[in-house]
Design an enzyme around this catalytic site. Structure first.
Site, PDB file in Angstrom:
ATOM      1  N   ASP A  85     -65.040  82.125  13.287  1.00  0.00           N
ATOM      2  CA  ASP A  85     -64.395  80.984  13.920  1.00  0.00           C
ATOM      3  C   ASP A  85     -63.201  81.514  14.713  1.00  0.00           C
ATOM      4  O   ASP A  85     -62.214  81.971  14.147  1.00  0.00           O
ATOM      5  CB  ASP A  85     -63.932  79.996  12.845  1.00  0.00           C
ATOM      6  CG  ASP A  85     -63.319  78.756  13.471  1.00  0.00           C
ATOM      7  OD1 ASP A  85     -63.220  78.726  14.718  1.00  0.00           O
ATOM      8  OD2 ASP A  85     -62.940  77.844  12.729  1.00  0.00           O
ATOM      9  N   ASN A 144     -68.004  90.441  16.028  1.00  0.00           N
ATOM     10  CA  ASN A 144     -67.614  91.015  14.738  1.00  0.00           C
ATOM     11  C   ASN A 144     -68.540  92.179  14.401  1.00  0.00           C
ATOM     12  O   ASN A 144     -69.448  92.496  15.162  1.00  0.00           O
ATOM     13  CB  ASN A 144     -67.633  89.926  13.657  1.00  0.00           C
ATOM     14  CG  ASN A 144     -68.990  89.298  13.546  1.00  0.00           C
ATOM     15  OD1 ASN A 144     -69.958  89.965  13.192  1.00  0.00           O
ATOM     16  ND2 ASN A 144     -69.091  88.017  13.873  1.00  0.00           N
ATOM     17  N   LYS A 154     -68.627  73.048   0.863  1.00  0.00           N
ATOM     18  CA  LYS A 154     -69.676  72.994   1.901  1.00  0.00           C
ATOM     19  C   LYS A 154     -71.027  72.550   1.339  1.00  0.00           C
ATOM     20  O   LYS A 154     -72.034  72.612   2.011  1.00  0.00           O
ATOM     21  CB  LYS A 154     -69.778  74.355   2.583  1.00  0.00           C
ATOM     22  CG  LYS A 154     -68.452  74.749   3.241  1.00  0.00           C
ATOM     23  CD  LYS A 154     -68.578  75.919   4.176  1.00  0.00           C
ATOM     24  CE  LYS A 154     -67.215  76.213   4.806  1.00  0.00           C
ATOM     25  NZ  LYS A 154     -67.272  77.158   5.897  1.00  0.00           N
ATOM     26  N   PHE A 185     -73.282  82.829   2.839  1.00  0.00           N
ATOM     27  CA  PHE A 185     -72.619  84.105   2.562  1.00  0.00           C
ATOM     28  C   PHE A 185     -71.140  83.947   2.897  1.00  0.00           C
ATOM     29  O   PHE A 185     -70.785  83.205   3.812  1.00  0.00           O
ATOM     30  CB  PHE A 185     -73.202  85.227   3.429  1.00  0.00           C
ATOM     31  CG  PHE A 185     -74.371  85.917   2.806  1.00  0.00           C
ATOM     32  CD1 PHE A 185     -75.564  85.236   2.620  1.00  0.00           C
ATOM     33  CD2 PHE A 185     -74.284  87.243   2.402  1.00  0.00           C
ATOM     34  CE1 PHE A 185     -76.650  85.860   2.042  1.00  0.00           C
ATOM     35  CE2 PHE A 185     -75.360  87.879   1.823  1.00  0.00           C
ATOM     36  CZ  PHE A 185     -76.552  87.193   1.642  1.00  0.00           C
ATOM     37  N   LYS A 192     -65.591  77.440  -1.390  1.00  0.00           N
ATOM     38  CA  LYS A 192     -66.443  77.164  -0.214  1.00  0.00           C
ATOM     39  C   LYS A 192     -67.779  76.581  -0.642  1.00  0.00           C
ATOM     40  O   LYS A 192     -68.322  75.700   0.012  1.00  0.00           O
ATOM     41  CB  LYS A 192     -66.721  78.459   0.551  1.00  0.00           C
ATOM     42  CG  LYS A 192     -65.721  78.745   1.648  1.00  0.00           C
ATOM     43  CD  LYS A 192     -66.203  79.901   2.505  1.00  0.00           C
ATOM     44  CE  LYS A 192     -65.185  80.211   3.589  1.00  0.00           C
ATOM     45  NZ  LYS A 192     -65.504  81.441   4.309  1.00  0.00           N
ATOM     46  N   LYS A 225     -53.047  78.753  25.495  1.00  0.00           N
ATOM     47  CA  LYS A 225     -51.627  78.479  25.774  1.00  0.00           C
ATOM     48  C   LYS A 225     -51.095  79.481  26.798  1.00  0.00           C
ATOM     49  O   LYS A 225     -50.418  79.120  27.745  1.00  0.00           O
ATOM     50  CB  LYS A 225     -50.824  78.602  24.475  1.00  0.00           C
ATOM     51  CG  LYS A 225     -50.759  77.303  23.692  1.00  0.00           C
ATOM     52  CD  LYS A 225     -49.796  77.459  22.521  1.00  0.00           C
ATOM     53  CE  LYS A 225     -49.981  76.311  21.542  1.00  0.00           C
ATOM     54  NZ  LYS A 225     -49.529  76.652  20.198  1.00  0.00           N
TER      55      LYS A 225
END
Ligand SMILES: Cc1cc2nc3c(=O)[nH]c(=O)nc-3n(C[C@H](O)[C@H](O)[C@H](O)COP(=O)(O)O)c2cc1C
Length: 394
Positions: free
Chosen positions: A278, A209, A341, A323, A337, A288
C-alpha cells in the site's frame, strides 16, 4: 516425490527416442521405479542398455524372451504400473493401439493394464496431419487414452510444423500431475495470487517490492498436483509458472484486485500470497511536493485491500487464506489482521529469520486460524505449500 510409484515408459521407432533416456533419468532421481518397453524398431535409435543402466531394470523388447524370472511380464508390468507413458509414439504404434492390435511387448502390455495411458505422438508433420493418424488419435481419446499435443517446430526430417515430441521436462509434468499426489482437492477451484505489483510513477519509473513469487507459485503447483483447478494471478516475476494452471498476469495492485475480484464468485478457496504494497502514504507525500512545485499530480491510485474485500464479501463455503509480512510485532499483527480482514487463515512470514521471506527457496511461517496458531520449522516453500493446503482441507 515419486517414491513407491511405478512408471512404465514405452519407446517406439522415432528419432525422438533418444530423449527418453533423459526422462528415465529424471524419474529415477525422483525415486520412481522405472520400467522401459521398447519396440524392436526403437532399438535402432537407442540401445536398451542405456535404459537398463539408468533404471536398473531389464528393458523389455521381445514378448517371447525367456531370459527373465518367471512372471508373465506383460501382465505383471501392466498390473504394477501406476502410469504408462508411450513417448515417442510412432504413427505405427498409435494405429496398432487404436485397433487393439497386440503383436509386440509394448502393445500387448498396454492392453493388459488398467493404469492411465499417455501417448506422445512424434512424427513428420505430414504423417501427423494424415487423416488416418488423426482418426486413430481420436479413437484413442475416445477410449480414455490421454494424447499429449505435439509441439510445433523444426523437425528432424527438416520440415517445420506440428509433430515434435515435447521435451522430457514437459512429459515429466504430465507424469507428476497424474501420480505424484492423492487428488484430495479434485473438483475444487483455488485462486492464488503471487509476486509483486508495480505502481508506475511516470512512464519510466515504478514503485514495487522484493517479492519473487516463489511462495505463491509453490502453492499453485502443489494445489494443481493435488487435483485442484488453479487460477494463478501473478505480478511480474522471473520464474516460470507451474504447468496446468490458468495464469492471469497483472501489473499494478488495481489490476490484481480486478483480476481477483472479477473471479471471486466461482472459487472455493483463495490463497493471497502476492506482496501488494500500500503506497498511499508515499503517494500522499509525493503529491504534496508535486503540487507545491506546481506539477501534475502522480497517477498512483489508492490500493484496494484485496484480502479485506474478499473477507467481507466471501460466501460461507469459500475459504480465505492471507499472507502477512511485518517487520515489527509480526505475530500479534498477523492475528489482528486475520480477525479484522475475516480471513480463515493468516500466514505470518517471518522476514527476520534466516531462510525465510523474499527470494529464498525455504520459508519459516506461523499459521493463524480461529483454533490458534501453529509455528512451522524452516522448510522448503513446496513443503509449506502442502502444509497450507492440508490446513485448508481440514
Ligand atoms: C530415421 C527414421 C526416423 C523415423 N522417425 C519416425 C517418427 O518420428 N515417427 C514415426 O511415426 N515414425 C518414424 N519412423 C518410421 C518408423 O520407425 C516406422 O514406421 C516403424 O515401423 C515404427 O515401428 P514401431 O512403431 O514398431 O516402433 C522413422 C524411421 C526412420 C528410418
Amino acid at each position: 516425490m515419486l517414491k513407491g510409484k511405478t512408471v512404465l515408459l514405452g519407446v517406439t521407432g522415432s528419432i525422438a527416442a533418444y530423449k527418453i533416456a533423459n526422462l528415465a533419468s529424471m524419474l529415477v532421481k525422483l525415486h520412481a521405479d522405472v520400467h522401459v518397453i521398447m519396440t524392436q524398431n526403437a532399438t535402432n535409435f537407442i540401445h536398451p542398455i542405456t535404459f537398463e543402466t539408468l533404471t536398473q531394470n531389464k528393458c523389455l523388447v521381445d514378448t517371447f524372451d525367456r531370459n527373465f524370472q518367471f512372471e508373465v511380464e506383460h501382465v505383471s508390468l501392466g498390473k504394477k504400473a501406476d502410469i504408462v507413458m508411450i513417448a515417442p509414439a510412432s504413427a505405427n504404434v498409435i494405429g496398432k493401439l487404436a485397433c487393439g492390435i497386440a503383436d509386440d511387448m509394448l502393445t500387448t502390455t498396454v492392453l493388459a493394464t488398467k493404469a492411465p495411458v499417455y501417448v506422445s505422438p512424434a512424427m513428420n508433420v505430414t504423417m501427423y496431419e494424415n487423416a488416418i493418424v488423426q482418426d486413430n488419435l481420436e479413437k484413442l481419446r475416445k477410449f480414455g487414452v490421454h494424447v499429449i499435443e505435439p509441439a510445433e517446430g523444426f523437425l528432424a526430417c527438416r520440415d517445420s510444423g506440428k509433430g515434435k515430441m515435447p521435451e522430457p521436462e514437459v512429459l515429466l509434468n504430465y507424469i507428476e500431475r497424474e501420480i505424484a499426489f492423492e487428488k484430495d482437492l479434485a473438483g475444487k477451484k483455488i485462486l492464488i495470487t503471487a509476486g509483486p505489483t508495480r505502481e508506475a510513477i511516470d512512464p519510466v519509473r515504478f514503485l514495487s517490492n522484493h517479492s519473487t513469487g516463489k511462495m505463491g507459485y509453490a502453492v499453485a503447483r502443489a494445489a494443481m498436483l493435488r487435483g485442484a483447478s488453479v487460477t494463478l494471478v501473478t505480478g511480474p516475476t522471473q520464474i516460470a509458472p507451474p504447468p496446468f494452471v490458468d495464469v492471469v498476469s497483472c501489473m499494478s495492485a488495481a489490476d490484481m484486485a480486478d483480476a481477483v475480484l472479477s473471479r471471486k464468485e466461482s472459487q472455493d478457496a483463495f490463497v493471497l500470497s502476492a506482496a501488494v504494497a500500500d503506497y498511499t502514504p508515499l503517494h500522499t507525500a509525493a503529491e504534496k511536493i508535486k503540487k507545491s512545485e506546481g506539477e501534475q499530480s502522480l497517477a498512483l491510485t489508492n490500493t484496494v485491500d484485496i484480502l479485506k474485500t474478499l473477507g467481507e464479501t466471501k460466501k460461507d463455503n469459500q475459504f480465505l487464506c492471507g499472507f502477512c509480512m511485518e517487520t515489527e510485532d509480526l505475530l500479534a499483527r498477523a492475528e489482528e489482521k486475520r480477525i479484522r480482514k475475516h480471513a480463515d487463515l493468516m500466514v505470518a512470514n517471518n522476514l527476520k529469520e534466516e531462510g525465510a521471506g523474499f527470494g529464498t527457496d525455504t520459508n519459516v511461517v506461523t499459521i493463524f486460524s480461529k483454533d490458534g496458531k501453529r509455528s512451522l520449522p524452516k522448510m522448503s516453500k513446496e513443503e509449506v505449500a502442502h502444509e497450507l493446503l492440508n490446513e485448508i482441507i481440514k
